[in-house]
Design an enzyme around this catalytic site. Structure first.
Site, PDB file in Angstrom:
ATOM      1  N   ASP A   1      -6.851   4.132  -4.707  1.00 35.39           N
ATOM      2  CA  ASP A   1      -7.557   3.981  -3.428  1.00 35.39           C
ATOM      3  C   ASP A   1      -8.215   5.345  -3.213  1.00 35.39           C
ATOM      4  OD1 ASP A   1      -7.601   1.889  -1.008  1.00 35.39           O
ATOM      5  OD2 ASP A   1      -7.473   3.862  -0.093  1.00 35.39           O
TER       6      ASP A   1
ATOM      7  N   LYS B   1       0.872  -1.191   0.000  1.00 40.38           N
ATOM      8  CA  LYS B   1       0.000   0.000   0.000  1.00 40.38           C
ATOM      9  C   LYS B   1       0.892   1.218   0.000  1.00 40.38           C
ATOM     10  CE  LYS B   1      -4.455   0.733   0.153  1.00 40.38           C
ATOM     11  NZ  LYS B   1      -5.574  -0.178  -0.135  1.00 40.38           N
TER      12      LYS B   1
HETATM   13  N1  GLU Z   1      -7.193   0.011  -3.039  1.00 40.20           N
HETATM   14  C1  GLU Z   1      -7.962  -1.152  -3.351  1.00 40.20           C
HETATM   15  C2  GLU Z   1      -8.023  -2.075  -2.145  1.00 40.20           C
HETATM   16  O1  GLU Z   1      -8.118  -1.594  -1.044  1.00 40.20           O
HETATM   17  C3  GLU Z   1      -7.516  -1.835  -4.636  1.00 40.20           C
HETATM   18  C4  GLU Z   1      -6.070  -2.196  -4.734  1.00 40.20           C
HETATM   19  C5  GLU Z   1      -5.635  -2.681  -6.106  1.00 40.20           C
HETATM   20  O2  GLU Z   1      -6.450  -2.732  -7.015  1.00 40.20           O
HETATM   21  O3  GLU Z   1      -4.447  -3.017  -6.212  1.00 40.20           O
HETATM   22  O4  GLU Z   1      -8.050  -3.274  -2.234  1.00 40.20           O
END
Ligand code: GLU
Length: 448
Positions: A169, A129
């Site tokens: 996100d 992340k």
């Molecule tokens: N931010 C999204 C999550 O919390 C998607 C992450 C992604 O697609 O890599 O899963």
């Protein structure tokens, strides 16, 4: 040898000592540690290999300076991060969040959860992340682009289609991904598989925009059907009005439910006749406006300030799709008073630990985020597959796979809960199933 409980307590104390102020991260760890004791009892090798202490420490955290120039020619500086949490199951995969609340603690909790979520998808992706405390609200397009270019100039050193694949996100949508990828390409050449959630015209996947919201409703429908219920005829409240919320509302309506309220960070709209998704999309995506603008354009809707979870009217299903800790203990009790019988999470960690205890004590069907919102990242992995084969799948092909993945996740959760003697405890099913898979992969790879 310590018992499983003693081992869990010992590791938790170490995490607390190392980062006593990382509240959100500690909360995410505690929630998992509260439920995985039976997995440790059944698999003592996890203790022997000290899996937990290795699992709570991110493999790497990168922090960097992001200088950029605003519309008045002033130089601004933000903090940039990438948390490469765990690569046992594959390259780091997870989104970027641009929001003033972003800290290392927030990104560690998100990276930790992402590791488990990605494990549940059954696809070969580890957890990561990243993001920044940059606030995109009120910024011009050019400011957003300046920021994204500066952010990527630094981030590009640490990512790659086989190493670490960011996505969106909160605060990072198609526009931001476009600017981020444009800068990556300028510096490294064309490698579309390095970032997902790309606009379709830039090798993005059809269905990715809808995937988190649709996936949430597919997962929840599975859980409801396992208990003799369904969305048809149900009244639903969805918090948030971003990408996840919009497509969750759309799918609930398709499944015959009615979403009577949704929210933004200042307030919520209540519309007994059902949220008008076309108008909501127009207000949020084209006009880039607040929900007050929706209320002005729709007669049956009323705008109220404050949290939608304080709403005291009877309804059936709650889908929190806004942000972490949006439902506290009091609000969970309000849900019980409202006769809500199902809570399923589109946002990451939207319920406090005390709120979850209220759900459990009242036998609410509970869809934890790690399972319920895994459709977004799962579809990101489908985007990576398309990019790797230089191909494009139709919307139907992607959506069919998404439905299959969400079905499989629920089946795994249900079977795991049963296998560990906790039939119907979906929280335990989610945490144990995802943990066991990561733990086994870590053991195979030795002490790394
Ligand atoms: N931010 C999204 C999550 O919390 C998607 C992450 C992604 O697609 O890599 O899963």
């Amino acid at each position: 040898m310590a018992t499983a409980r003693e081992y869990l307590n010992e590791v938790y104390e170490k995490v607390e000592k190392r980062g006593p102020h990382q509240r959100e991260f500690l909360q995410a760890v505690k929630e998992v540690f509260d439920t995985i004791e039976p997995a440790l009892e059944k698999n003592p090798q996890y203790m022997k290999w000290n899996i937990l202490e290795r699992l709570v420490e991110p493999e790497r955290i990168i922090t960097f300076r992001v200088p950029w120039v605003d519309r008045d020619g002033r130089i601004q500086v933000n903090k940039g991060f990438r948390v490469q949490f765990n690569s046992a199951l594959g390259p780091y995969k997870g989104g970027l969040r641009f929001h003033p609340s972003v800290t290392e603690s927030i990104l560690k909790f998100l990276g930790f959860e992402q590791t488990f979520k990605n494990s549940l998808t059954g696809l070969p992706i580890g957890g990561g992340k990243g993001g920044s405390d940059f606030n995109p609200k009120g910024k011009t397009d050019v400011e957003i682009m300046n920021f994204c270019q500066s952010f990527m100039t630094e981030l590009q050193k640490y990512i790659g289609p086989l190493e670490d694949i960011p996505a969106g996100d909160i605060g990072v949508g198609g526009r931001e991904i476009g600017y981020l990828y444009g800068q990556y390409k300028r510096l490294n050449g064309s490698q579309s598989g390095v970032i997902t959630g790309k606009p379709v015209a830039m090798n993005g996947s059809l269905g990715r925009t809808e995937a988190t919201g649709y996936g949430l409703v597919y997962y929840t429908q599975e859980m409801l059907q396992a208990n003799g219920k369904s969305f048809a005829g149900q009244k639903v409240v969805v918090s948030g009005s971003g990408n996840v919320a919009i497509y969750a509302i759309e799918k609930v309506h398709e499944f015959g439910g009615t979403v009577i309220a949704c929210s933004d960070s200042d307030g919520y709209i209540y519309d007994e006749t059902g949220i008008d998704v076309a108008l909501l999309k127009d207000v949020k995506e084209n006009q880039r406006e607040r929900l007050t603008a929706y209320a002005e354009q729709k007669e049956s809707a009323a705008y109220h300030e404050g949290s939608v979870w304080n709403l005291a009217v009877p309804y059936d299903i709650a889908l929190p799709c806004a942000t972490q800790n949006e439902i506290d203990e009091e609000q969970a009790k309000q849900l019980v008073e409202n006769h809500v019988y199902c809570v399923s999470e589109g946002a990451n960690m939207p319920s406090t630990i005390e709120a979850i205890e209220v759900y459990q004590a009242n036998n609410i069907y509970y869809g934890p985020a790690k399972a319920a919102n895994a459709g977004g990242v799962a579809t990101s992995a489908l985007e990576m597959a398309q990019n790797a084969q230089h191909g494009h799948w139709t919307f139907e092909q992607v959506d069919e796979q998404l439905q299959e993945i969400m079905k499989n996740i629920f089946a795994t959760v249900e079977t795991t809960a049963k296998e560990y003697g906790m039939d119907g405890n979906y929280l335990a099913g989610v945490n144990i199933a995802s943990f066991v898979k990561v733990a086994d992969a870590m053991i195979f790879q030795g002490i790394v």
